[in-house]
Design a protein around this motif. Structure first.
Motif, PDB file in Angstrom:
ATOM      1  N   GLY A 154       0.837  -1.181   0.000  1.00 10.74           N
ATOM      2  CA  GLY A 154       0.000   0.000   0.000  1.00 10.74           C
ATOM      3  C   GLY A 154       0.877   1.239   0.000  1.00 10.74           C
ATOM      4  O   GLY A 154       2.115   1.159  -0.082  1.00 10.74           O
ATOM      5  N   SER A 155       0.248   2.390   0.103  1.00 12.59           N
ATOM      6  CA  SER A 155       0.979   3.656   0.132  1.00 12.59           C
ATOM      7  C   SER A 155       1.946   3.695   1.306  1.00 12.59           C
ATOM      8  O   SER A 155       1.687   3.121   2.370  1.00 12.59           O
ATOM      9  CB  SER A 155      -0.011   4.817   0.255  1.00 12.59           C
ATOM     10  OG  SER A 155      -0.916   4.829  -0.826  1.00 12.59           O
ATOM     11  N   VAL A 156       3.067   4.386   1.126  1.00 12.57           N
ATOM     12  CA  VAL A 156       4.034   4.598   2.208  1.00 12.57           C
ATOM     13  C   VAL A 156       3.848   6.024   2.712  1.00 12.57           C
ATOM     14  O   VAL A 156       3.920   6.980   1.943  1.00 12.57           O
ATOM     15  CB  VAL A 156       5.474   4.361   1.731  1.00 12.57           C
ATOM     16  CG1 VAL A 156       6.448   4.490   2.898  1.00 12.57           C
ATOM     17  CG2 VAL A 156       5.606   2.983   1.094  1.00 12.57           C
ATOM     18  N   LEU A 157       3.596   6.158   4.010  1.00  9.16           N
ATOM     19  CA  LEU A 157       3.183   7.443   4.562  1.00  9.16           C
ATOM     20  C   LEU A 157       4.238   8.110   5.436  1.00  9.16           C
ATOM     21  O   LEU A 157       4.137   9.300   5.714  1.00  9.16           O
ATOM     22  CB  LEU A 157       1.888   7.265   5.372  1.00  9.16           C
ATOM     23  CG  LEU A 157       0.722   6.666   4.578  1.00  9.16           C
ATOM     24  CD1 LEU A 157      -0.494   6.509   5.465  1.00  9.16           C
ATOM     25  CD2 LEU A 157       0.389   7.518   3.376  1.00  9.16           C
ATOM     26  N   ALA A 158       5.234   7.355   5.883  1.00  6.72           N
ATOM     27  CA  ALA A 158       6.272   7.937   6.731  1.00  6.72           C
ATOM     28  C   ALA A 158       7.561   7.161   6.556  1.00  6.72           C
ATOM     29  O   ALA A 158       7.558   5.963   6.241  1.00  6.72           O
ATOM     30  CB  ALA A 158       5.846   7.929   8.200  1.00  6.72           C
ATOM     31  N   VAL A 159       8.676   7.841   6.794  1.00  4.42           N
ATOM     32  CA  VAL A 159       9.995   7.227   6.688  1.00  4.42           C
ATOM     33  C   VAL A 159      10.874   7.796   7.794  1.00  4.42           C
ATOM     34  O   VAL A 159      10.764   8.978   8.142  1.00  4.42           O
ATOM     35  CB  VAL A 159      10.605   7.455   5.289  1.00  4.42           C
ATOM     36  CG1 VAL A 159      10.777   8.940   4.993  1.00  4.42           C
ATOM     37  CG2 VAL A 159      11.909   6.708   5.116  1.00  4.42           C
ATOM     38  N   LEU A 160      11.731   6.962   8.358  1.00  2.47           N
ATOM     39  CA  LEU A 160      12.571   7.362   9.485  1.00  2.47           C
ATOM     40  C   LEU A 160      13.936   6.731   9.351  1.00  2.47           C
ATOM     41  O   LEU A 160      14.053   5.507   9.184  1.00  2.47           O
ATOM     42  CB  LEU A 160      11.920   6.925  10.806  1.00  2.47           C
ATOM     43  CG  LEU A 160      12.684   7.207  12.097  1.00  2.47           C
ATOM     44  CD1 LEU A 160      12.735   8.715  12.368  1.00  2.47           C
ATOM     45  CD2 LEU A 160      12.020   6.486  13.277  1.00  2.47           C
ATOM     46  N   GLY A 161      14.992   7.528   9.433  1.00  2.00           N
ATOM     47  CA  GLY A 161      16.352   7.013   9.456  1.00  2.00           C
ATOM     48  C   GLY A 161      16.769   6.672  10.873  1.00  2.00           C
ATOM     49  O   GLY A 161      16.554   7.467  11.795  1.00  2.00           O
ATOM     50  N   LEU A 162      17.350   5.493  11.068  1.00  2.00           N
ATOM     51  CA  LEU A 162      17.786   5.056  12.398  1.00  2.00           C
ATOM     52  C   LEU A 162      19.275   5.334  12.595  1.00  2.00           C
ATOM     53  O   LEU A 162      20.037   5.397  11.617  1.00  2.00           O
ATOM     54  CB  LEU A 162      17.518   3.558  12.569  1.00  2.00           C
ATOM     55  CG  LEU A 162      16.053   3.131  12.475  1.00  2.00           C
ATOM     56  CD1 LEU A 162      15.938   1.612  12.623  1.00  2.00           C
ATOM     57  CD2 LEU A 162      15.209   3.834  13.532  1.00  2.00           C
ATOM     58  N   PRO A 163      19.726   5.476  13.838  1.00  2.00           N
ATOM     59  CA  PRO A 163      21.143   5.765  14.093  1.00  2.00           C
ATOM     60  C   PRO A 163      22.092   4.711  13.549  1.00  2.00           C
ATOM     61  O   PRO A 163      23.240   5.015  13.225  1.00  2.00           O
ATOM     62  CB  PRO A 163      21.202   5.829  15.631  1.00  2.00           C
ATOM     63  CG  PRO A 163      19.817   6.183  16.064  1.00  2.00           C
ATOM     64  CD  PRO A 163      18.916   5.517  15.070  1.00  2.00           C
ATOM     65  N   ASN A 164      21.637   3.458  13.441  1.00  2.00           N
ATOM     66  CA  ASN A 164      22.506   2.379  12.958  1.00  2.00           C
ATOM     67  C   ASN A 164      22.573   2.315  11.429  1.00  2.00           C
ATOM     68  O   ASN A 164      23.193   1.407  10.876  1.00  2.00           O
ATOM     69  CB  ASN A 164      22.049   1.042  13.518  1.00  2.00           C
ATOM     70  CG  ASN A 164      20.673   0.613  13.022  1.00  2.00           C
ATOM     71  OD1 ASN A 164      20.041   1.303  12.228  1.00  2.00           O
ATOM     72  ND2 ASN A 164      20.197  -0.522  13.519  1.00  2.00           N
ATOM     73  N   GLY A 165      21.932   3.250  10.747  1.00  2.00           N
ATOM     74  CA  GLY A 165      21.969   3.293   9.297  1.00  2.00           C
ATOM     75  C   GLY A 165      20.783   2.645   8.621  1.00  2.00           C
ATOM     76  O   GLY A 165      20.591   2.804   7.409  1.00  2.00           O
TER      77      GLY A 165
END
Length: 349
Positions: A154-165
């Motif tokens: 389905g649609s992607v509504l949010a994205v987040l980069g984590l400290p570990n890459g």
């Protein structure tokens, strides 16, 4: 000496946008930015009286041609791609724009998504990240797409980069996916409806997610559930975290404050949908609301709004369109409008 209360109180209101405020982010110690359905981004700087006044409007040549859904700040020196800093925005016009925060001019326009961009962020390696209704998330480096993350149903509504890459994405398919490059390495399941927003927990030991199932959930970075926060009566669009505290905003026209173990300690009514919120470095909270107004909330007595404005806001909402004016030149004595704007699930994108 500054004194603090347990509850957040209104500090000031910021008028200037001509339509719903849909995104918000802190931009250093004394500035934050707002993104709006009016196709603009605005920045606001703290004044000597602890209110906020307009700084810049990002709407010139090369700007967005449809409403702006999301905004994130890159601090100067934190990203080698943007050594002097940047403001990054996503829009219904299917583009991501990287702006110079000092001149409000576009630096890069990233235009490979085939549908509306719903979320923007940055990765640990400095890549720009975007999430789209086209069912993908993308990573961008040097103005070009470097990775396409495909796998959601389905649609992607949010994205987040984590400290570990690694990267997390949230989707209409009710899941959160963890990625290493373009490879999906895990799926977090538990929400029963669209997952709308993600936020890193303090210390980076886990994440919080907001969902259309009316809940906020917390997870360890390996995907194990920590807890579920229930109380909102409609779609939850946004979540933000600070030390020992979590805040969420909803279609039910409230911001809720939670302890990290899931106890709701405060419900803060708004005149319309709370689309986005962010903690400021001062510990204050800023909210983006469907009535075209951004608001700052504080637990510091010295930064609370004048008594007249607090009383006006806290009283029973007046009929739509009634204007409550507070006299004065202080930047915190802004007119308070209870708008006739409403939001609904059909307009949630």
């Amino acid at each position: 000496m500054q004194t603090e209360s347990e509850d957040f109180q209104l500090s000031c209101e910021l008028h200037g946008h001509q339509d719903e405020v849909r995104g918000i982010c802190a931009c250093g110690d004394r500035v934050f930015a707002t993104a709006s359905r009016d196709k603009t981004i605005r920045s606001w700087v703290q004044s000597e009286d602890n209110g906020y006044v307009p700084l810049l409007t990002y709407d010139g040549e090369g700007g967005h041609t449809n409403f702006v859904t999301s905004v994130v700040y890159v601090e100067a020196g934190a990203n080698e791609q943007f050594p002097t800093g940047a403001i990054i925005s996503g829009s219904r016009d299917k583009s991501v724009i990287v702006w110079d925060p000092e001149t409000a001019r576009p630096i890069q326009t990233l235009s490979e998504h085939s549908e509306q961009v719903m979320g923007v962020n940055t990765a640990a390696n400095g890549d720009v990240l975007s999430a789209s209704l086209d069912g993908t998330a993308r990573a961008w480096r040097g103005g070009k797409c470097s990775e396409v993350l495909r796998g959601h149903e389905g649609s992607v509504l949010a994205v987040l980069g984590l400290p570990n890459g690694e990267i997390l994405t949230a989707s209409q398919d009710k899941t959160i996916r963890r990625w290493s490059g373009s490879q999906c390495t895990g799926v977090l399941q538990g929400h029963t409806d669209t997952v709308r927003a993600l936020a890193l927990l303090p210390g980076g030991f886990g994440v919080a997610s907001a969902s259309h199932d009316c809940t906020v959930r917390t997870w360890t970075l390996d995907g194990s559930p920590i807890g579920t926060m229930e109380g909102h009566t409609s779609l939850v669009y946004t979540v933000a975290c600070a030390e020992g505290i979590l805040a969420s905003g909803s279609e039910d026209n409230t911001m809720r404050i939670w302890t990290m173990d899931g106890v709701c300690t405060q419900v803060v009514p708004h005149p319309a949908c709370v689309w986005a919120l962010t903690f400021l470095p001062s510990g204050d909270l800023a909210t983006a609301c469907g009535d075209a107004v951004a608001r700052v909330w504080t637990r510091c007595a010295d930064r609370c709004a004048p008594a007249e404005l607090l009383a006006a806001y806290q009283r029973t909402p007046p009929p739509p369109g009634e204007l409550l004016s507070i006299e004065g030149t202080n930047s915190r004595n802004l007119a308070l409008t209870h708008s006739a704007h409403t939001s609904n699930a059909a307009e949630s994108c």
